[in-house]
Scaffold this active site. Structure first.
Site, PDB file in Angstrom:
ATOM      1  N   ASN A  12       0.871  -1.177   0.000  1.00 18.57           N
ATOM      2  CA  ASN A  12       0.000   0.000   0.000  1.00 18.57           C
ATOM      3  C   ASN A  12       0.912   1.232   0.000  1.00 18.57           C
ATOM      4  OD1 ASN A  12      -1.770   2.071   0.553  1.00 18.57           O
ATOM      5  ND2 ASN A  12      -2.654   1.133   2.380  1.00 18.57           N
ATOM      6  N   ARG A 101      -2.821  -2.027  -3.086  1.00 17.99           N
ATOM      7  CA  ARG A 101      -3.988  -1.180  -2.851  1.00 17.99           C
ATOM      8  C   ARG A 101      -3.847   0.040  -3.761  1.00 17.99           C
ATOM      9  NH1 ARG A 101      -4.919   3.629   1.115  1.00 17.99           N
ATOM     10  NH2 ARG A 101      -7.152   3.883   0.828  1.00 17.99           N
ATOM     11  N   HIS A 189     -12.630   3.849   0.292  1.00 15.60           N
ATOM     12  CA  HIS A 189     -12.625   2.880   1.408  1.00 15.60           C
ATOM     13  C   HIS A 189     -13.386   1.614   1.020  1.00 15.60           C
ATOM     14  CE1 HIS A 189     -12.375   6.456   4.456  1.00 15.60           C
ATOM     15  NE2 HIS A 189     -11.159   5.977   4.238  1.00 15.60           N
ATOM     16  N   HIS A 217     -17.149   3.511   8.351  1.00 14.59           N
ATOM     17  CA  HIS A 217     -15.685   3.486   8.500  1.00 14.59           C
ATOM     18  C   HIS A 217     -15.292   4.861   9.025  1.00 14.59           C
ATOM     19  CE1 HIS A 217     -11.506   2.389   7.019  1.00 14.59           C
ATOM     20  NE2 HIS A 217     -11.406   3.689   7.214  1.00 14.59           N
ATOM     21  N   LEU A 218     -15.047   4.943  10.332  1.00  9.92           N
ATOM     22  CA  LEU A 218     -14.814   6.249  10.959  1.00  9.92           C
ATOM     23  C   LEU A 218     -13.376   6.340  11.465  1.00  9.92           C
ATOM     24  CD1 LEU A 218     -18.121   6.461  13.087  1.00  9.92           C
ATOM     25  CD2 LEU A 218     -17.747   7.205  10.719  1.00  9.92           C
ATOM     26  N   GLY A 219     -12.539   7.040  10.709  1.00  9.60           N
ATOM     27  CA  GLY A 219     -11.145   7.220  11.108  1.00  9.60           C
ATOM     28  C   GLY A 219     -10.742   8.647  10.808  1.00  9.60           C
ATOM     29  N   GLY A 221      -9.843   9.651   7.896  1.00 12.65           N
ATOM     30  CA  GLY A 221     -10.761   9.769   6.759  1.00 12.65           C
ATOM     31  C   GLY A 221     -11.974   8.911   7.100  1.00 12.65           C
ATOM     32  N   ARG A 250     -10.595  17.077   6.311  1.00 12.82           N
ATOM     33  CA  ARG A 250     -11.438  17.386   5.144  1.00 12.82           C
ATOM     34  C   ARG A 250     -12.792  17.924   5.594  1.00 12.82           C
ATOM     35  NH1 ARG A 250     -10.295  11.680   3.264  1.00 12.82           N
ATOM     36  NH2 ARG A 250      -8.270  11.807   2.251  1.00 12.82           N
ATOM     37  N   ASP A 291      -7.079  15.091  15.525  1.00 16.65           N
ATOM     38  CA  ASP A 291      -7.170  13.849  16.298  1.00 16.65           C
ATOM     39  C   ASP A 291      -8.397  13.923  17.199  1.00 16.65           C
ATOM     40  OD1 ASP A 291      -6.827  11.840  18.314  1.00 16.65           O
ATOM     41  OD2 ASP A 291      -4.727  11.703  17.692  1.00 16.65           O
ATOM     42  N   ARG A 293      -9.343  12.238  19.637  1.00 14.70           N
ATOM     43  CA  ARG A 293      -9.094  12.112  21.084  1.00 14.70           C
ATOM     44  C   ARG A 293      -8.815  13.480  21.695  1.00 14.70           C
ATOM     45  NH1 ARG A 293      -5.110   7.198  19.939  1.00 14.70           N
ATOM     46  NH2 ARG A 293      -4.813   8.625  18.206  1.00 14.70           N
ATOM     47  N   ILE A 341     -11.792   5.426  14.960  1.00 10.71           N
ATOM     48  CA  ILE A 341     -12.822   5.980  15.847  1.00 10.71           C
ATOM     49  C   ILE A 341     -13.903   4.923  16.115  1.00 10.71           C
ATOM     50  CG2 ILE A 341     -14.619   7.747  16.043  1.00 10.71           C
ATOM     51  CD1 ILE A 341     -12.753   9.491  14.157  1.00 10.71           C
ATOM     52  N   GLU A 343     -13.840   1.719  15.988  1.00 10.63           N
ATOM     53  CA  GLU A 343     -13.420   0.538  16.757  1.00 10.63           C
ATOM     54  C   GLU A 343     -13.082   0.871  18.201  1.00 10.63           C
ATOM     55  OE1 GLU A 343     -10.127  -1.387  14.671  1.00 10.63           O
ATOM     56  OE2 GLU A 343     -11.224  -1.129  12.800  1.00 10.63           O
ATOM     57  N   GLU A 395      -8.105  -4.253   5.876  1.00  9.61           N
ATOM     58  CA  GLU A 395      -8.016  -4.045   4.433  1.00  9.61           C
ATOM     59  C   GLU A 395      -6.953  -4.928   3.797  1.00  9.61           C
ATOM     60  OE1 GLU A 395      -8.965   0.436   3.525  1.00  9.61           O
ATOM     61  OE2 GLU A 395      -8.292   0.239   5.592  1.00  9.61           O
TER      62      GLU A 395
HETATM   63  P1  AMP Z   1      -7.609   5.763  11.475  1.00  3.10           P
HETATM   64  O1  AMP Z   1      -7.502   6.784  10.380  1.00  3.10           O
HETATM   65  O2  AMP Z   1      -8.572   4.662  11.183  1.00  3.10           O
HETATM   66  O3  AMP Z   1      -6.270   5.252  11.946  1.00  3.10           O
HETATM   67  O4  AMP Z   1      -8.232   6.516  12.751  1.00  3.10           O
HETATM   68  C1  AMP Z   1      -7.597   7.622  13.341  1.00  3.10           C
HETATM   69  C2  AMP Z   1      -8.591   8.363  14.212  1.00  3.10           C
HETATM   70  O5  AMP Z   1      -9.077   7.490  15.251  1.00  3.10           O
HETATM   71  C3  AMP Z   1      -7.991   9.580  14.902  1.00  3.10           C
HETATM   72  O6  AMP Z   1      -8.874  10.686  14.765  1.00  3.10           O
HETATM   73  C4  AMP Z   1      -7.940   9.152  16.354  1.00  3.10           C
HETATM   74  O7  AMP Z   1      -8.096  10.229  17.217  1.00  3.10           O
HETATM   75  C5  AMP Z   1      -9.157   8.251  16.439  1.00  3.10           C
HETATM   76  N1  AMP Z   1      -9.120   7.402  17.637  1.00  3.10           N
HETATM   77  C6  AMP Z   1      -8.307   6.362  17.904  1.00  3.10           C
HETATM   78  N2  AMP Z   1      -8.584   5.881  19.152  1.00  3.10           N
HETATM   79  C7  AMP Z   1      -9.590   6.647  19.658  1.00  3.10           C
HETATM   80  C8  AMP Z   1     -10.326   6.663  20.893  1.00  3.10           C
HETATM   81  N3  AMP Z   1     -10.081   5.801  21.862  1.00  3.10           N
HETATM   82  N4  AMP Z   1     -11.266   7.603  21.036  1.00  3.10           N
HETATM   83  C9  AMP Z   1     -11.536   8.504  20.075  1.00  3.10           C
HETATM   84  N5  AMP Z   1     -10.901   8.527  18.900  1.00  3.10           N
HETATM   85  C10 AMP Z   1      -9.936   7.614  18.693  1.00  3.10           C
END
Ligand code: AMP
Length: 408
Positions: A12, A101, A189, A217-219, A221, A250, A291, A293, A341, A343, A395
């Site tokens: 990737n 990927r 995604h 899918h909440l990350g 992105g 974004r 972030d 968090r 987020i 997970e 993935e």
């Molecule tokens: P990813 O792009 O899938 O790696 O997700 C990254 C996002 O997940 C970032 O915004 C992190 O702040 C968020 N994240 C990871 N662990 C937590 C948590 N315990 N609580 C809130 N957000 C989290």
């Protein structure tokens, strides 16, 4: 070569990174994975890798090494040296397939064996994914040099969404723009949404072809998809990953006239506007941090902008779950949460779900709190009409499986 040693490599490639994961094929099992980061920045180039906990010999071992690499080919060569030293000295002969990927595959709906024609298609799609497809092509080039003659497969982030009907993928623009310039919604995604829909069907004990799910899918992105009978019928990202939810950097959905107004008022160039919308907006633009968090911490301390960012993030997810429930004609078996987020944050899942009880989404607070840190589970109450599932996305595993489907 003994049948035991056959391996598959998943790659990737990002603009300055190259992630890899090895899969053994007899039996099929995930092996070591890692990432070469800051390619081109000789002083800070690092290779991080880890072996799975159950790997014989190197159980759960982690590595972090400073290795200069001037480009993706150099990074690929260093990864090979590292694997030969730490996994198998015969690695280059053991690899029977490489899966890549690739973010944008235009109208390709299936993984594609790489040849001149498919590589040309990835080049064409680079117009629509200028940040993502060129590094993907560099990863392909690097792997072709190292594994000449080994079949290589591109697995596209857009492919799963190719089943969207025209009323979901078209924009309300002159039809010419679609016919001559392929301007339409593609979605991203896709590998993750496909994997989540398949896993959800398994957890529900239903055939995929009879399963309707909304996958979140909440990350950093984020995107959501409506999946009917295992086929995507709508998704929140569009021609590029900018559309849809509020993300780390974004903006997500907004009136396109904002772009015109901001360009005129601030005198921004196309490039500057692109950077504004993709890299300086979203949670970062609103709160100062991308972030979640940090945003949650800020909201708990009473910072109004952090509270606003948090509320906007949650509200947009709720709106999409609502609209995709309508797209699925109210027949939703499960809503799935995944990625950083989805997970890990029971708080965010709770904030999203608690106000949605009247729509049949009833969360079990204890199960929600317990299902974090890579755990898979059902976080709904036994009486919830819609199941609420947490599924860690994988993935690389999905890319490996799809690569094998092509190479046999
Ligand atoms: P990813 O792009 O899938 O790696 O997700 C990254 C996002 O997940 C970032 O915004 C992190 O702040 C968020 N994240 C990871 N662990 C937590 C948590 N315990 N609580 C809130 N957000 C989290």
């Amino acid at each position: 070569m003994s049948a035991m040693a056959r391996k598959l490599l998943v790659l990737n490639a990002g603009s300055s990174s190259l992630k890899f994961k090895i899969f053994g094929l007899n039996p099929f099992a995930a092996g070591m994975g890692g990432m070469f980061d800051r390619i081109g920045d000789a002083a800070n180039c690092t290779l991080k890798a880890s072996a799975p906990a159950e790997a014989p010999g190197s159980k759960g071992r982690k590595w972090e090494l400073k290795i200069p690499a001037k480009d993706h080919v150099g990074a690929m060569e260093s990864i090979m040296d590292f694997i030969k030293e730490n996994v198998s000295s015969a690695f280059s002969r053991e690899v029977v397939a490489v899966g890549h990927r690739i973010v944008h595959g235009l109208d390709l709906s299936q993984p594609a064996l790489l040849n001149e024609k498919t590589i040309d298609k990835i080049r064409q799609a680079a117009v629509l994914a200028p940040l993502h497809n060129p590094p993907g092509l560099q990863g392909i080039d690097a792997a072709q040099r190292v594994f000449s003659g080994v079949p290589q497969v591109a697995v596209f982030d857009t492919a799963f969404h190719q089943t969207m009907p025209p009323h979901a993928y078209m924009y309300g623009l002159p039809y010419d723009l679609y016919e001559k310039h392929q301007i339409r919604r593609y979605g991203f995604h896709g590998t993750s949404h496909k994997y989540l829909a398949e896993q959800a069907a398994e957890m529900l004990g239903k055939p995929l072809s009879e399963t309707n799910v909304i996958t979140c899918h909440l990350g950093n992105g984020s995107s959501i998809a409506a999946v009917q009978g295992g086929r995507c019928i709508d998704t929140s990202m569009g021609m590029t990953p900018l559309e849809g939810l509020l993300m780390g950097t974004r903006s997500g959905d907004m009136d396109p006239a904002v772009v015109l107004h901001v360009q005129k008022q601030l005198g921004l160039s196309v490039q500057e506007t692109d950077t504004l919308l993709n890299k300086k907006s979203g949670l970062l633009g609103l709160t100062g941090s991308n972030d979640l968090r940090t945003v949650i911490e800020g909201a708990h301390k009473g910072e109004p902008r952090s509270a606003l960012g948090l509320a906007m993030f949650v509200y947009r997810v709720q709106k999409y779950i609502g609209s995709y429930t309508a797209a699925l004609q109210g027949k939703v078996d499960a809503v799935v949460f995944s990625a950083g987020i989805g997970e890990n944050s029971s708080l965010i899942r709770g904030l999203i779900l608690q106000p949605m009880q009247a729509m049949g989404l009833i969360v079990d607070a204890a199960a929600n709190d317990a299902t974090v840190g890579g755990r898979q589970g059902d976080i709904s109450t036994p009486t919830s009409p819609v199941r609420l599932l947490v599924i860690p996305t994988d993935e690389e595993l999905s890319i490996a499986q799809q690569t094998l489907q092509v190479t046999g």
